[in-house]
Motif scaffolding. Sequence first.
Motif, PDB file in Angstrom:
ATOM      1  N   LEU A  96      33.319 -26.107 -22.658  1.00  0.00           N
ATOM      2  CA  LEU A  96      32.812 -26.398 -21.314  1.00  0.00           C
ATOM      3  C   LEU A  96      33.476 -27.663 -20.775  1.00  0.00           C
ATOM      4  N   GLN A  97      33.646 -28.673 -21.629  1.00  0.00           N
ATOM      5  CA  GLN A  97      34.308 -29.898 -21.188  1.00  0.00           C
ATOM      6  C   GLN A  97      35.741 -29.608 -20.761  1.00  0.00           C
ATOM      7  N   THR A  98      36.469 -28.814 -21.555  1.00  0.00           N
ATOM      8  CA  THR A  98      37.854 -28.482 -21.230  1.00  0.00           C
ATOM      9  C   THR A  98      37.920 -27.726 -19.913  1.00  0.00           C
ATOM     10  N   SER A  99      37.043 -26.773 -19.753  1.00  0.00           N
ATOM     11  CA  SER A  99      37.000 -25.993 -18.516  1.00  0.00           C
ATOM     12  C   SER A  99      36.656 -26.883 -17.323  1.00  0.00           C
ATOM     13  N   SER A 100      35.688 -27.752 -17.508  1.00  0.00           N
ATOM     14  CA  SER A 100      35.272 -28.633 -16.417  1.00  0.00           C
ATOM     15  C   SER A 100      36.389 -29.599 -16.042  1.00  0.00           C
ATOM     16  N   VAL A 101      37.083 -30.127 -17.041  1.00  0.00           N
ATOM     17  CA  VAL A 101      38.168 -31.067 -16.769  1.00  0.00           C
ATOM     18  C   VAL A 101      39.296 -30.363 -16.032  1.00  0.00           C
ATOM     19  N   ASP A 102      39.625 -29.137 -16.459  1.00  0.00           N
ATOM     20  CA  ASP A 102      40.677 -28.389 -15.773  1.00  0.00           C
ATOM     21  C   ASP A 102      40.274 -28.061 -14.339  1.00  0.00           C
ATOM     22  N   THR A 103      39.010 -27.700 -14.140  1.00  0.00           N
ATOM     23  CA  THR A 103      38.521 -27.434 -12.783  1.00  0.00           C
ATOM     24  C   THR A 103      38.588 -28.696 -11.937  1.00  0.00           C
ATOM     25  N   LEU A 104      38.153 -29.823 -12.508  1.00  0.00           N
ATOM     26  CA  LEU A 104      38.199 -31.094 -11.792  1.00  0.00           C
ATOM     27  C   LEU A 104      39.633 -31.439 -11.419  1.00  0.00           C
ATOM     28  N   GLY A 105      40.547 -31.314 -12.357  1.00  0.00           N
ATOM     29  CA  GLY A 105      41.947 -31.609 -12.076  1.00  0.00           C
ATOM     30  C   GLY A 105      42.513 -30.737 -10.977  1.00  0.00           C
ATOM     31  N   ALA A 106      42.199 -29.442 -11.018  1.00  0.00           N
ATOM     32  CA  ALA A 106      42.686 -28.522  -9.991  1.00  0.00           C
ATOM     33  C   ALA A 106      42.113 -28.883  -8.620  1.00  0.00           C
ATOM     34  N   LEU A 107      40.832 -29.211  -8.586  1.00  0.00           N
ATOM     35  CA  LEU A 107      40.208 -29.596  -7.313  1.00  0.00           C
ATOM     36  C   LEU A 107      40.822 -30.874  -6.760  1.00  0.00           C
ATOM     37  N   LEU A 108      41.023 -31.864  -7.625  1.00  0.00           N
ATOM     38  CA  LEU A 108      41.620 -33.124  -7.167  1.00  0.00           C
ATOM     39  C   LEU A 108      43.047 -32.914  -6.673  1.00  0.00           C
ATOM     40  N   ALA A 109      43.786 -32.008  -7.319  1.00  0.00           N
ATOM     41  CA  ALA A 109      45.143 -31.701  -6.858  1.00  0.00           C
ATOM     42  C   ALA A 109      45.103 -31.047  -5.476  1.00  0.00           C
ATOM     43  N   GLN A 110      44.157 -30.132  -5.271  1.00  0.00           N
ATOM     44  CA  GLN A 110      44.005 -29.495  -3.957  1.00  0.00           C
ATOM     45  C   GLN A 110      43.626 -30.518  -2.897  1.00  0.00           C
ATOM     46  N   ILE A 111      42.716 -31.406  -3.248  1.00  0.00           N
ATOM     47  CA  ILE A 111      42.301 -32.454  -2.307  1.00  0.00           C
ATOM     48  C   ILE A 111      43.490 -33.329  -1.946  1.00  0.00           C
ATOM     49  N   ALA A 112      44.306 -33.689  -2.937  1.00  0.00           N
ATOM     50  CA  ALA A 112      45.485 -34.525  -2.673  1.00  0.00           C
ATOM     51  C   ALA A 112      46.443 -33.804  -1.730  1.00  0.00           C
ATOM     52  N   ASP A 113      46.668 -32.521  -1.954  1.00  0.00           N
ATOM     53  CA  ASP A 113      47.556 -31.754  -1.074  1.00  0.00           C
ATOM     54  C   ASP A 113      46.991 -31.670   0.344  1.00  0.00           C
ATOM     55  N   LEU A 114      45.712 -31.397   0.446  1.00  0.00           N
ATOM     56  CA  LEU A 114      45.076 -31.301   1.765  1.00  0.00           C
ATOM     57  C   LEU A 114      45.085 -32.657   2.465  1.00  0.00           C
TER      58      LEU A 114
END
Length: 96
Positions: free
Chosen positions: A5-23
């Motif tokens: 769950l931690q690995t999944s959550s961290v990957d989700t967080l990273g993906a979201l932060l990358a999307q936010i940075a692009d936006l």
Amino acid sequence: MNNDLQTSSVDTLGALLAQIADLTKRAEVIKDGIKDVASLGGAKVVEGAMFKATYSESNRSVVDNKALLAELGATAEQIARHTKTTAVFSVKVTSR
């Protein structure tokens, strides 16, 4: 929280932060375009079908506390007595 769950959550967080940075970058490009036009005398208000952007200018003043205290002759001990320290927590995400 288990490791999967931690690995999944961290990957989700990273993906979201990358999307936010692009936006954020895309939004800044648009804002810069509006600022460029408005600061050269163009429209200060731009209206779309659903949103309106308004350009405004203002001055901001900030006191350089360190320089002021040095000029007033405050000692390191005096500064320390009036310095407030609070705990700050953060999570930094980097790509692997």
